[in-house]
Write a protein that holds these residues in place. Structure first.
Motif, mmCIF file in Angstrom:
data_model
loop_
_atom_site.group_PDB
_atom_site.id
_atom_site.type_symbol
_atom_site.label_atom_id
_atom_site.label_comp_id
_atom_site.label_asym_id
_atom_site.label_seq_id
_atom_site.Cartn_x
_atom_site.Cartn_y
_atom_site.Cartn_z
ATOM 1 N N ASN A 341 -5.912 -4.423 -2.461
ATOM 2 C CA ASN A 341 -5.635 -2.992 -2.531
ATOM 3 C C ASN A 341 -4.849 -2.695 -3.792
ATOM 4 O OD1 ASN A 341 -3.559 -4.176 -0.210
ATOM 5 N ND2 ASN A 341 -2.525 -2.931 -1.752
ATOM 6 N N GLU A 345 -1.554 1.994 -2.268
ATOM 7 C CA GLU A 345 -2.297 1.852 -1.010
ATOM 8 C C GLU A 345 -1.642 0.823 -0.093
ATOM 9 O OE1 GLU A 345 -6.766 2.630 -2.925
ATOM 10 O OE2 GLU A 345 -6.040 0.586 -2.597
ATOM 11 N N ASN A 376 -10.912 4.573 4.124
ATOM 12 C CA ASN A 376 -9.944 5.219 3.255
ATOM 13 C C ASN A 376 -9.521 6.585 3.801
ATOM 14 O OD1 ASN A 376 -8.639 5.648 0.454
ATOM 15 N ND2 ASN A 376 -9.987 7.423 0.651
ATOM 16 N N ARG A 422 -14.616 4.050 -1.169
ATOM 17 C CA ARG A 422 -13.157 3.993 -1.314
ATOM 18 C C ARG A 422 -12.490 3.025 -0.336
ATOM 19 N NH1 ARG A 422 -11.373 6.204 -6.151
ATOM 20 N NH2 ARG A 422 -12.456 8.153 -6.575
ATOM 21 N N THR A 423 -13.240 2.158 0.313
ATOM 22 C CA THR A 423 -12.645 1.229 1.262
ATOM 23 C C THR A 423 -11.922 0.099 0.531
ATOM 24 O OG1 THR A 423 -14.709 -0.040 1.364
ATOM 25 C CG2 THR A 423 -14.389 1.680 3.032
ATOM 26 N N HIS A 438 -14.560 -2.508 -3.473
ATOM 27 C CA HIS A 438 -14.547 -1.900 -2.144
ATOM 28 C C HIS A 438 -15.257 -2.737 -1.082
ATOM 29 C CE1 HIS A 438 -13.020 1.636 -4.135
ATOM 30 N NE2 HIS A 438 -14.059 1.678 -4.929
ATOM 31 N N LEU A 460 -6.903 2.277 5.641
ATOM 32 C CA LEU A 460 -6.217 2.279 4.360
ATOM 33 C C LEU A 460 -5.427 3.563 4.187
ATOM 34 C CD1 LEU A 460 -5.968 0.699 1.603
ATOM 35 C CD2 LEU A 460 -7.748 2.262 0.764
ATOM 36 N N HIS A 462 -3.987 5.701 1.619
ATOM 37 C CA HIS A 462 -4.174 5.867 0.180
ATOM 38 C C HIS A 462 -3.366 7.080 -0.272
ATOM 39 C CE1 HIS A 462 -7.250 5.981 -3.374
ATOM 40 N NE2 HIS A 462 -5.989 6.010 -3.776
#
Length: 504
Positions: A341, A345, A376, A422-423, A438, A460, A462
């Motif tokens: 990450n 995050e 995310n 966005r993971t 990701h 996550l 973020h």
């Protein structure tokens, strides 16, 4: 005539499908900016079912099943286990493990440097002996031109240097790193087959008989007597990074969640305050710093290492993919699990208190689990205080921390244009051949399964400065760690105040 009508009808159907798919995609990618949300019930989690056909690239079921999940308020009732480590898990508190043995202090500086490949074929950074699978090999991280199917294949040779002075030339297997983001340059993994003896050095050359000395990499073949349970890969420091307080808070949260090692990639001309914080954690053995200085397009750097044309490398996010895969290889035998990450995050467990608890639960359900992907969720955040302010006024630390005091987030991770949008993820590095930004990719011997973690179990966090939320929920998951986190940050500030008095 019938045949022509049939073809015309098929063409109309395909055109209609393309138009529908294009409309859906454009709507989805516009939603993050417009803050499109599906929930009005603030304070609840919702499980939104939206089936996605990966093969055909279509949403095949747009029905939304809104099922109330774990209420965020209940998270305050979960007892924190921040000082109770799991069985066989090591702790880096005061650099001592549970067996009373002192861990070796890790060097805070890594003098490794980028080196060119002759023939203007790119550059190499690091080399590792990989014995995880049946075929033993040396893997080299590299940068070269992005190649499509129409372009000539990258052909390079491994010159293996042995301790007895002999040398062997082997044709390298070239593997492009995934997620290149359509830039001129991309990252690569270059593999050199090894039979018996492990070479001491490796050079990558443009031909078998090349005598070029443009690069010579020491092969990293270290064995670790003690394996840590969790490590973190943090490719985050560039563009004159100057957020030492956020860094301290992030490191302490990772430690509370179970991290025994944090590998940081530094490509920044950072401030003295950041350097002092990094030194402090490196001396304790929690942080391992890899100097990753390269001159890339769109990124500020004093590095003079440019491409063969004398221009900045045109590669995504300061060669982030190379950093990520270097971290995978650097820690493949060092930790049982690796979390990937950024500095803004946190992979936050919600139903559980630690990464160990979350991973153990999923592994119990599926013993072959090697990849855990986290959705995310954006948090709207404000600037944290400076290190100088924290050293001068330690009394108000609790109310000034970045992650701890920014708990408003979007109600849902949806909509997303693809499943891993966005993971970030946690992996078993012994079973992963390549890591993306990701997603990660297990070795074929291991197989593959759906590693997506349900949001009610963890996701996550973020944090984005100035991110505007039209609708939000208050996520209090991090408040479980408030007392331990504040105490750890205050302790670190006390060390900095004592060691580095020139900071204030």
């Amino acid at each position: 005539m019938v045949y022509m009508k049939w073809r015309l009808n098929i063409f109309k159907v395909l055109l209609l499908l393309i138009l529908i798919n294009t409309f859906v995609f454009l709507y989805i990618i516009s939603c993050p900016k417009l803050q499109c949300n599906f929930s009005d019930n603030v304070g609840q989690y919702y499980k939104i079912v939206l089936k996605y056909d990966v093969q055909n690239g279509l949403f095949v079921n747009n029905s939304l099943n809104l099922v109330p999940q774990l209420n965020t308020g209940l998270l305050q009732l979960l007892p924190p286990k921040t000082h109770l480590q799991e069985k066989n898990q090591t702790t880096v508190k005061n650099n001592i493990n549970l067996n009373g043995q002192r861990k070796p202090t890790l060097s805070w500086t890594d003098q490794q440097e980028w080196q060119y490949i002759d023939g203007s074929l790119g550059a190499v950074f690091s080399a590792f002996y990989d014995q995880r699978f049946k075929n033993k090999k040396i893997t080299v991280t590299a940068i070269s031109d992005t190649r499509t199917r129409k372009d000539p294949k990258l052909i390079v040779w491994c010159q293996l240097w042995y301790r007895n002075g002999s040398r062997e030339a082997i044709l390298a297997q070239v593997e492009a790193l995934r997620e290149p983001m359509l830039r001129k340059h991309n990252g690569y993994l270059l593999s050199c087959a090894v039979k018996n003896e492990i070479p001491e050095y490796v050079s990558i050359t443009s031909s078998k008989d090349s005598t070029s000395n443009s690069n010579k990499l020491l092969v990293n073949a270290r064995n670790f007597s003690q394996t840590l349970q969790f490590g973190v890969c943090l490719p985050a420091f560039y563009n004159s990074f100057d957020a030492p307080m956020r860094m301290i808070e992030a490191f302490e949260i990772y430690r509370l969640l179970g991290a025994g090692l944090i590998t940081v990639y530094n490509a920044s001309d950072h401030s003295p305050a950041v350097e002092s914080v990094l030194r402090s954690y490196a001396e304790d053995g929690l942080v391992d710093i890899v100097q990753f200085h390269i001159n890339c397009k769109d990124y500020k750097s004093s590095s003079t290492f440019r491409n063969g044309d004398g221009l900045p490398w045109d590669i995504h996010a300061n060669a982030q993919l190379v950093q990520i895969n270097d971290c995978l290889l650097r820690n493949m035998l060092r930790t049982e699990y690796l979390a990937f990450n950024d500095i803004d995050e946190i992979i936050m467990p919600h139903r559980y208190n630690t990464w160990h608890q979350l991973v153990a639960n999923y592994t119990e359900k599926n013993p072959n689990s090697v990849l855990f992907i986290f959705r995310n969720f954006y948090f709207s955040s404000q600037l944290s205080i400076s290190l100088e302010e924290a050293l001068h006024n330690p009394s108000n630390i609790s109310d000034s921390l970045f992650f701890l005091n920014n708990i408003r987030r979007v109600p849902t991770f949806l909509p997303v244009p693809w499943p891993t949008y966005r993971t970030k993820y946690i992996i078993q590095p012994r079973k992963i051949t390549q890591a993306g930004i990701h997603n990660a990719y297990p070795h074929w011997e291991v197989g593959r399964h759906n590693g997506m973690v349900e949001p009610e179990d963890g996701f996550l966090h973020h944090h984005r400065e100035g991110y505007t939320l039209r609708k939000y929920v208050e996520d209090k998951a991090i408040l479980r760690y408030k007392l331990s986190l504040v105490s750890a940050v205050e302790e670190r500030l006390e060390q900095l105040r004592y060691k580095y008095k020139t900071l204030y």
